[in-house]
Design a protein around this motif. Structure first.
Motif, PDB file in Angstrom:
ATOM      1  N   GLU A 183       8.118  -4.734   5.646  1.00 26.53           N
ATOM      2  CA  GLU A 183       8.783  -5.798   4.885  1.00 26.53           C
ATOM      3  C   GLU A 183       8.683  -7.137   5.596  1.00 26.53           C
ATOM      4  O   GLU A 183       8.364  -8.153   4.981  1.00 26.53           O
ATOM      5  N   GLU A 184       8.929  -7.151   6.894  1.00 32.55           N
ATOM      6  CA  GLU A 184       8.896  -8.395   7.663  1.00 32.55           C
ATOM      7  C   GLU A 184       7.476  -8.956   7.758  1.00 32.55           C
ATOM      8  O   GLU A 184       7.292 -10.158   7.943  1.00 32.55           O
ATOM      9  N   ALA A 185       6.479  -8.091   7.637  1.00 35.63           N
ATOM     10  CA  ALA A 185       5.093  -8.507   7.832  1.00 35.63           C
ATOM     11  C   ALA A 185       4.513  -9.261   6.642  1.00 35.63           C
ATOM     12  O   ALA A 185       3.508  -9.957   6.788  1.00 35.63           O
ATOM     13  N   VAL A 186       5.122  -9.143   5.483  1.00 38.37           N
ATOM     14  CA  VAL A 186       4.503  -9.723   4.285  1.00 38.37           C
ATOM     15  C   VAL A 186       4.427 -11.242   4.357  1.00 38.37           C
ATOM     16  O   VAL A 186       3.355 -11.827   4.147  1.00 38.37           O
ATOM     17  N   LEU A 187       5.552 -11.884   4.642  1.00 40.42           N
ATOM     18  CA  LEU A 187       5.576 -13.352   4.594  1.00 40.42           C
ATOM     19  C   LEU A 187       5.713 -13.941   5.990  1.00 40.42           C
ATOM     20  O   LEU A 187       6.610 -13.546   6.724  1.00 40.42           O
TER      21      LEU A 187
ATOM     22  N   TYR B  36       5.719  -9.013  -4.088  1.00 42.40           N
ATOM     23  CA  TYR B  36       6.863  -8.995  -3.170  1.00 42.40           C
ATOM     24  C   TYR B  36       7.414 -10.412  -2.975  1.00 42.40           C
ATOM     25  O   TYR B  36       8.626 -10.615  -2.986  1.00 42.40           O
ATOM     26  N   TRP B  37       6.523 -11.357  -2.802  1.00 45.42           N
ATOM     27  CA  TRP B  37       6.933 -12.758  -2.619  1.00 45.42           C
ATOM     28  C   TRP B  37       7.704 -13.243  -3.846  1.00 45.42           C
ATOM     29  O   TRP B  37       8.698 -13.946  -3.747  1.00 45.42           O
ATOM     30  N   TRP B  38       7.215 -12.848  -5.019  1.00 39.07           N
ATOM     31  CA  TRP B  38       7.808 -13.294  -6.268  1.00 39.07           C
ATOM     32  C   TRP B  38       9.146 -12.614  -6.547  1.00 39.07           C
ATOM     33  O   TRP B  38      10.112 -13.262  -6.959  1.00 39.07           O
ATOM     34  N   THR B  39       9.231 -11.285  -6.313  1.00 41.90           N
ATOM     35  CA  THR B  39      10.412 -10.534  -6.722  1.00 41.90           C
ATOM     36  C   THR B  39      11.360 -10.191  -5.582  1.00 41.90           C
ATOM     37  O   THR B  39      12.544  -9.941  -5.820  1.00 41.90           O
ATOM     38  N   GLY B  40      10.847 -10.097  -4.355  1.00 38.79           N
ATOM     39  CA  GLY B  40      11.665  -9.649  -3.234  1.00 38.79           C
ATOM     40  C   GLY B  40      11.929  -8.154  -3.247  1.00 38.79           C
ATOM     41  O   GLY B  40      12.694  -7.642  -2.431  1.00 38.79           O
ATOM     42  N   ASP B  41      11.312  -7.428  -4.168  1.00 36.97           N
ATOM     43  CA  ASP B  41      11.505  -5.979  -4.290  1.00 36.97           C
ATOM     44  C   ASP B  41      10.744  -5.261  -3.181  1.00 36.97           C
ATOM     45  O   ASP B  41       9.530  -5.419  -3.031  1.00 36.97           O
ATOM     46  N   LEU B  42      11.460  -4.462  -2.402  1.00 36.14           N
ATOM     47  CA  LEU B  42      10.893  -3.746  -1.267  1.00 36.14           C
ATOM     48  C   LEU B  42       9.741  -2.821  -1.668  1.00 36.14           C
ATOM     49  O   LEU B  42       8.850  -2.542  -0.860  1.00 36.14           O
ATOM     50  N   PHE B  43       9.757  -2.358  -2.903  1.00 36.30           N
ATOM     51  CA  PHE B  43       8.669  -1.498  -3.384  1.00 36.30           C
ATOM     52  C   PHE B  43       7.304  -2.137  -3.155  1.00 36.30           C
ATOM     53  O   PHE B  43       6.354  -1.470  -2.740  1.00 36.30           O
ATOM     54  N   TRP B  44       7.197  -3.439  -3.432  1.00 30.54           N
ATOM     55  CA  TRP B  44       5.903  -4.121  -3.326  1.00 30.54           C
ATOM     56  C   TRP B  44       5.449  -4.255  -1.881  1.00 30.54           C
ATOM     57  O   TRP B  44       4.256  -4.170  -1.589  1.00 30.54           O
ATOM     58  N   ALA B  45       6.375  -4.432  -0.959  1.00 28.47           N
ATOM     59  CA  ALA B  45       6.013  -4.481   0.462  1.00 28.47           C
ATOM     60  C   ALA B  45       5.485  -3.122   0.918  1.00 28.47           C
ATOM     61  O   ALA B  45       4.502  -3.033   1.657  1.00 28.47           O
ATOM     62  N   ARG B  46       6.121  -2.056   0.459  1.00 28.40           N
ATOM     63  CA  ARG B  46       5.680  -0.701   0.793  1.00 28.40           C
ATOM     64  C   ARG B  46       4.326  -0.409   0.129  1.00 28.40           C
ATOM     65  O   ARG B  46       3.437   0.197   0.742  1.00 28.40           O
ATOM     66  N   ALA B  47       4.154  -0.846  -1.112  1.00 26.85           N
ATOM     67  CA  ALA B  47       2.872  -0.651  -1.807  1.00 26.85           C
ATOM     68  C   ALA B  47       1.748  -1.387  -1.088  1.00 26.85           C
ATOM     69  O   ALA B  47       0.629  -0.873  -0.971  1.00 26.85           O
ATOM     70  N   ALA B  48       2.045  -2.575  -0.578  1.00 28.77           N
ATOM     71  CA  ALA B  48       1.033  -3.341   0.166  1.00 28.77           C
ATOM     72  C   ALA B  48       0.653  -2.629   1.454  1.00 28.77           C
ATOM     73  O   ALA B  48      -0.523  -2.626   1.845  1.00 28.77           O
ATOM     74  N   LEU B  49       1.621  -2.019   2.123  1.00 30.68           N
ATOM     75  CA  LEU B  49       1.331  -1.254   3.338  1.00 30.68           C
ATOM     76  C   LEU B  49       0.377  -0.101   3.033  1.00 30.68           C
ATOM     77  O   LEU B  49      -0.634   0.079   3.722  1.00 30.68           O
ATOM     78  N   TRP B  50       0.671   0.664   2.008  1.00 26.02           N
ATOM     79  CA  TRP B  50      -0.174   1.802   1.642  1.00 26.02           C
ATOM     80  C   TRP B  50      -1.543   1.350   1.141  1.00 26.02           C
ATOM     81  O   TRP B  50      -2.575   1.927   1.528  1.00 26.02           O
ATOM     82  N   ALA B  51      -1.565   0.342   0.291  1.00 27.64           N
ATOM     83  CA  ALA B  51      -2.855  -0.142  -0.233  1.00 27.64           C
ATOM     84  C   ALA B  51      -3.710  -0.709   0.893  1.00 27.64           C
ATOM     85  O   ALA B  51      -4.920  -0.455   0.948  1.00 27.64           O
ATOM     86  N   GLY B  52      -3.094  -1.460   1.795  1.00 25.09           N
ATOM     87  CA  GLY B  52      -3.836  -2.030   2.917  1.00 25.09           C
ATOM     88  C   GLY B  52      -4.387  -0.963   3.848  1.00 25.09           C
ATOM     89  O   GLY B  52      -5.519  -1.042   4.319  1.00 25.09           O
ATOM     90  N   GLY B  53      -3.565   0.049   4.112  1.00 26.82           N
ATOM     91  CA  GLY B  53      -4.018   1.140   4.970  1.00 26.82           C
ATOM     92  C   GLY B  53      -5.156   1.921   4.358  1.00 26.82           C
ATOM     93  O   GLY B  53      -6.152   2.244   5.020  1.00 26.82           O
ATOM     94  N   MET B  54      -5.031   2.232   3.084  1.00 28.70           N
ATOM     95  CA  MET B  54      -6.097   2.985   2.416  1.00 28.70           C
ATOM     96  C   MET B  54      -7.346   2.132   2.226  1.00 28.70           C
ATOM     97  O   MET B  54      -8.470   2.652   2.289  1.00 28.70           O
ATOM     98  N   ALA B  55      -7.180   0.826   2.022  1.00 29.74           N
ATOM     99  CA  ALA B  55      -8.353  -0.061   1.946  1.00 29.74           C
ATOM    100  C   ALA B  55      -9.133  -0.001   3.252  1.00 29.74           C
ATOM    101  O   ALA B  55     -10.370   0.089   3.256  1.00 29.74           O
ATOM    102  N   PHE B  56      -8.415  -0.027   4.370  1.00 27.54           N
ATOM    103  CA  PHE B  56      -9.076   0.036   5.670  1.00 27.54           C
ATOM    104  C   PHE B  56      -9.734   1.399   5.890  1.00 27.54           C
ATOM    105  O   PHE B  56     -10.920   1.476   6.241  1.00 27.54           O
TER     106      PHE B  56
END
Length: 143
Positions: free
Chosen positions: A101-105, A28-48
Motif C-alpha cells: 500500500e505504501e509503495a503505490v504513491l 488505487y490513486w483514484w479510489t484509495g481502495d486497498l484492493f487495487w494496491a494488492r492487485a498491483a502487487l500481484w500483477a507486477g510480480g506476475m509481470a516480472f
C-alpha cells in the motif's frame, strides 16, 4: 519448438500484466481502495516472473535461430526487453520491501508508468521483427 515461436506465445501475459499494474495503481490513486494496491502487487510480480520466462524463451530463440540472430533489430529488442525486466523487477521488489500500500504513491505509480512505456517500446520492436522481417512466422524453424 517444433517450428512454433514460443517467445511470441508467452509474451502476451507479461505485457498485459505490466499494463494492468499501471491500471491498478491508477485505480488505487483514484479510489484509495486497498484492493487495487494488492492487485498491483500481484500483477507486477506476475509481470516480472512471466516476463523472465518469456525472456528466457526469447533468448534461446535469439541464440539458436540464425534468421533472428542476424537482424540488428533483434538485438535492440533484446536489450530493451532486458531493461524492461529490470524495471518490472524493481517495481515488484519495491512493493515487497516497502509494503504494497505504501509503495503505490508516488514511486510505485511512476515505476509502473515507466514499465508501461518500456513495454510499448519493447513490443513495438518485437512487432517490427514479426511484421516487417517475418521472424517467428515460418514453420521451417529458420526465422
Amino acid at each position: 519448438m517444433a517450428g512454433h515461436p514460443i517467445h511470441a506465445m508467452l509474451v502476451a501475459f507479461p505485457v498485459a500484466l505490466a499494463i494492468s499494474t499501471l491500471g491498478a495503481d491508477g485505480f488505487y490513486w483514484w479510489t484509495g481502495d486497498l484492493f487495487w494496491a494488492r492487485a498491483a502487487l500481484w500483477a507486477g510480480g506476475m509481470a516480472f516472473l512471466l516476463g523472465v520466462l518469456a525472456g528466457i524463451s526469447g533468448t534461446v530463440e535469439l541464440l539458436l535461430v540464425s534468421g533472428i540472430r542476424a537482424r540488428a533489430a533483434s538485438w535492440t529488442h533484446f536489450v530493451i526487453a532486458v531493461m524492461l525486466l529490470s524495471v518490472l523487477g524493481a517495481n515488484w521488489g519495491y512493493r515487497l520491501t516497502t509494503g504494497f500500500e505504501e509503495a503505490v504513491l508516488p514511486w510505485g505509480l511512476l515505476l509502473s508508468a515507466f514499465a508501461a512505456a518500456f513495454t510499448a517500446i519493447t513490443g513495438w520492436h518485437g512487432g517490427k521483427l514479426v511484421f516487417d522481417y517475418q521472424l517467428g512466422t515460418s514453420s521451417t524453424g529458420k526465422g
